[in-house]
Design a protein around this motif. Structure first.
Motif, short mmCIF file in Angstrom:
data_model
loop_
_atom_site.label_atom_id
_atom_site.label_comp_id
_atom_site.label_asym_id
_atom_site.label_seq_id
_atom_site.Cartn_x
_atom_site.Cartn_y
_atom_site.Cartn_z
N GLY A 134 0.82 -1.20 0.00
CA GLY A 134 0.00 0.00 0.00
C GLY A 134 0.86 1.26 0.00
O GLY A 134 0.60 2.21 -0.74
N MET A 135 1.92 1.23 0.80
CA MET A 135 2.83 2.36 0.83
C MET A 135 3.47 2.56 -0.52
O MET A 135 3.60 3.68 -1.02
N ILE B 185 4.80 5.43 -5.71
CA ILE B 185 5.24 5.39 -7.11
C ILE B 185 4.49 6.45 -7.90
O ILE B 185 3.27 6.51 -7.84
N PRO B 186 5.19 7.30 -8.65
CA PRO B 186 4.48 8.29 -9.46
C PRO B 186 3.58 7.57 -10.47
O PRO B 186 4.02 6.62 -11.10
N GLU B 187 2.33 8.03 -10.58
CA GLU B 187 1.40 7.26 -11.40
C GLU B 187 1.81 7.20 -12.87
O GLU B 187 1.60 6.21 -13.53
N PHE B 188 2.48 8.29 -13.34
CA PHE B 188 2.86 8.25 -14.74
C PHE B 188 3.98 7.25 -14.99
O PHE B 188 4.02 6.59 -16.01
N PHE B 189 4.86 7.11 -13.99
CA PHE B 189 5.93 6.12 -14.14
C PHE B 189 5.34 4.72 -14.18
O PHE B 189 5.69 3.90 -15.03
N ILE C 64 12.94 7.78 -7.80
CA ILE C 64 11.86 8.60 -7.25
C ILE C 64 10.98 7.75 -6.35
O ILE C 64 10.68 8.11 -5.20
N SER C 65 10.55 6.58 -6.87
CA SER C 65 9.63 5.75 -6.11
C SER C 65 10.24 5.34 -4.78
O SER C 65 9.59 5.43 -3.73
N VAL C 66 11.50 4.89 -4.81
CA VAL C 66 12.14 4.43 -3.59
C VAL C 66 12.28 5.59 -2.60
O VAL C 66 11.98 5.45 -1.42
N PHE C 67 12.68 6.75 -3.12
CA PHE C 67 12.87 7.89 -2.23
C PHE C 67 11.56 8.29 -1.56
O PHE C 67 11.49 8.46 -0.35
N ALA D 240 -6.71 2.82 -11.14
CA ALA D 240 -7.35 2.11 -10.03
C ALA D 240 -6.31 1.61 -9.04
O ALA D 240 -6.49 1.74 -7.83
N LEU D 241 -5.21 1.05 -9.57
CA LEU D 241 -4.21 0.50 -8.65
C LEU D 241 -3.60 1.59 -7.79
O LEU D 241 -3.33 1.39 -6.61
N MET D 242 -3.38 2.77 -8.40
CA MET D 242 -2.80 3.85 -7.61
C MET D 242 -3.75 4.25 -6.49
O MET D 242 -3.33 4.64 -5.41
N MET D 243 -5.05 4.17 -6.77
CA MET D 243 -6.01 4.62 -5.76
C MET D 243 -6.36 3.54 -4.77
O MET D 243 -6.84 3.83 -3.68
N THR D 244 -6.14 2.29 -5.16
CA THR D 244 -6.43 1.18 -4.25
C THR D 244 -5.68 1.34 -2.94
O THR D 244 -6.23 1.11 -1.87
N ALA D 245 -4.42 1.75 -3.07
CA ALA D 245 -3.57 1.85 -1.88
C ALA D 245 -4.23 2.70 -0.79
O ALA D 245 -4.32 2.28 0.36
#
Lengths: 307, 304
Positions: free
Chosen positions: A126-127, A132-136, B280-283, A180-185
């Motif tokens: 969840g964290m 993770i940036p959603e665009f990445f 970025i993600s890890v940070f 959806a996955l980004m918002m699930t967290a």
């Protein structure tokens, strides 16, 4: 409230450097064009009137349902909205449904198995989902599913009249699932803490002491009460959803309101920027009102208004 | 006469009290709780590694993040170029380090500054109430009825793109949350006896609310600063990725990722965007772990 915001937005755009006319002229043309021609163009777009007059004109026509015209291309804004809003709604609703269902169930599971390996790994996941940036994430998904495996299209959206509903599904799978996955967290974390909170209440102990089967306690007594904050959360996550969908739409070239907004920001198409942001504010304000009403319906302890 | 065991115990307690070890006891409990949280410690370690790496970037990498070297264009990762090179032959690893400086500076800087604004307004307004509070509340409501990214984009379109503008925009859009937090804490602290005692001593409002009440509201504020740092870093990356954040000539994490909008780059040159995205993600993940750890160790109601 909406009125104040609309005035501020209009004021802000007024203060912005460069007006729409200066953006319509290409650099090559700018050296040849005369100041008179520029002024004529300004007049044609009504830019030479005083600020308050223009605001008043814009506001009154807005109330009458005429949203004016986009400065780039002169297309009616209502037409642009009609074209882009369904696309965004489609994306957002699918994402919202999936994230809420998956998020709530995972959150409840992790609350019930508190402290176990499942719980810990779900918490970490969840964290990661929040971090993770959603665009990445979207880019990785494109690379994996669209370019390497070739299961799904890279982006875009087929027009409704173009193909049957089934043909359009592959296009929506990637963007909506990423969203959806980004918002699930977020949904999961809130469902977990609210479920934990409920499980420590006295009425759960009472139910247990009555010899009720464990699943009945969890579902009928626990989940129903834990649901309230989660519903509230859906409302709070709406701005997040809008923000997320703006970027995801851009990544997947989804012709929705979000990518339209970014395009209009780039082009300083003020009427369009303004109308879209006001629409967002309207949506958020309406949603918070609806959420208040819904909470009162679900949770009898909450009363609307004064006692 | 020999002292009874109870006397000895009392002596010990008095001794500890006099050497002020009781007052430090509370702090050390928070630290020990934080240290016991494996994720938070893990986050803190990785966070420090990345932070130090970006600070000492010139020592770690022999390359210049801005220097274009067309002879070594689009090279895959090798011993010379750890993360390969980008479209114009710049070393990606170097750019990630230098980009990290800017990105972390923006994230942390905007979080701290917006917290300062929010606290300054929130403490005073929350304690004093009255028209200041009403006005501040209205203004924060206006800001909060926009979805954050929309407001940021709107302001970017008005002010234009620059590093300074972006930070200013982050502060303008970010202070509201902190203000509400500080205000809510102040409202509940206001009714405590010690505040009334201070007031009866005739202390000035400023002294009461900034010197005596603020420290009691500090732990949720610290947690919030951490979490909003994470959020600002993500927002900056998103904006720069769209090409609407920091101007492209300054390397930031988002600007490095910007190249991945090109499907050719996405498909063929994974090293130009993959490592940055992971960093970025890890940070951000580490910052979030730290924030969560802080919350667990300072807030007794959040035992999860």
């Amino acid at each position: 409230m909406l009125l104040v915001i609309s005035f501020l937005v209009y004021l802000g755009l007024e203060l912005a450097p460069g007006d729409a006319v200066s953006h319509m002229i290409s650099p090559e043309l700018a050296s040849t064009i005369t100041a008179e021609q520029l002024n004529a163009m300004r007049e044609a777009y009504g830019l030479n009137q005083s600020f308050l007059t223009r605001y008043w004109l814009w506001l009154t026509s807005m109330i009458q349902g005429d949203m004016g015209y986009s400065m780039a291309g002169g297309v009616a804004i209502s037409e642009i909205m009609a074209k882009t809003i369904p696309a965004t709604l489609e994306l957002s609703i699918v994402a919202l449904i999936f994230s809420t269902i998956i998020g709530c169930s995972l959150g409840v599971i992790s609350a019930l198995k508190r402290g176990s390996g499942t719980d810990n790994s779900l918490t970490v996941a969840g964290m990661a989902g929040v971090s993770i940036p959603e665009f990445f994430f979207g880019l990785v998904a494109i690379l994996l599913f669209a370019i390497e495996l070739r299961w799904l299209p890279v982006g875009g959206r087929l027009l409704p009249h173009y193909e049957t509903v089934w043909d359009r599904i592959p296009n929506i799978v990637l963007p909506s699932m990423v969203l959806a996955l980004m918002m699930t967290a977020g949904a999961m974390r809130y469902a977990r803490s609210s479920m934990l909170d409920v499980l420590s209440r006295e009425f759960i102990t009472t139910a247990r002491s009555k010899g009720m089967p464990e699943w009945r306690i969890n579902i009928l007594h626990g989940f129903r009460v834990a649901l309230t904050p989660v519903v509230v959360l859906i409302g709070f996550r709406l701005p997040l959803l809008i923000g997320g969908s703006t970027i995801i739409e851009q990544v997947y070239q989804w012709p929705g309101i979000g990518s339209m907004f970014i395009r209009s920001v780039r082009a300083s198409d003020y009427p369009l920027v303004m109308t879209i942001s006001l629409m967002y504010v309207f949506v958020v304000l309406t949603a918070s009102l609806v959420i208040d009403i819904l909470t009162a319906l679900i949770d009898p302890r909450v009363r609307l208004g004064k006692e | 006469m020999a002292k009874s065991s109870l006397d000895k115990k009392f002596d010990k307690i008095r001794e500890r009290e006099e050497s002020k070890s009781f007052s430090t006891k509370k702090r050390s409990r928070i630290i020990s709780k934080f240290v016991n949280n494996k994720l938070a410690v893990f986050g803190l370690i990785i966070f420090s590694i990345i932070l130090l790496a970006t600070i000492f970037a010139p020592l770690l990498s022999p390359y210049d993040p801005m220097r274009v070297d067309l002879r070594s264009m689009r090279q895959a990762p090798s011993f010379d170029h750890w993360f390969g090179t980008d479209n114009t032959g710049r070393d990606v690893f170097t750019r990630v380090l230098f980009g990290g400086r800017v990105s972390i500076f923006i994230g942390l800087g905007s979080a701290i500054l917006s917290a300062l604004v929010g606290i300054a307004v929130g403490c005073y307004a929350g304690y004093k109430g009255g028209w200041i509070d009403v006005i501040a509340l209205r203004i924060s409501e206006i800001f909060m009825s926009f979805p954050q990214i929309i407001l940021v984009l709107l302001l970017v379109s008005i002010t234009g793109q620059s590093l300074f503008n972006l930070m200013a925009i982050f502060i303008v859009t970010g202070w509201g949350g902190m203000y509400r937090l500080a205000r809510a804490r102040m409202l509940s602290l206001r009714e405590e006896e010690y505040v009334q005692a201070l007031r009866s001593f005739g202390l000035s409002t400023f002294t009461i609310c900034y010197k005596h009440m603020l420290p009691n509201a500090l732990s949720p504020i610290m947690v919030n600063i951490t979490l909003s740092t994470a959020m600002f870093i993500l927002t900056e990356a998103g904006l720069s990725f769209l090409g609407l954040g920091v101007p492209l000539n300054i390397p930031t994490w988002g600007n490095i990722l910007n190249v991945a909008q090109d499907i050719l780059v996405l498909q063929n040159y994974w090293w130009m965007w993959g490592p940055v995205g992971i960093v970025i993600s890890v940070f951000v993940l580490c910052v979030n772990f730290i924030g969560d750890g802080l919350r667990d160790s300072t807030d007794p109601s959040q035992q999860g």
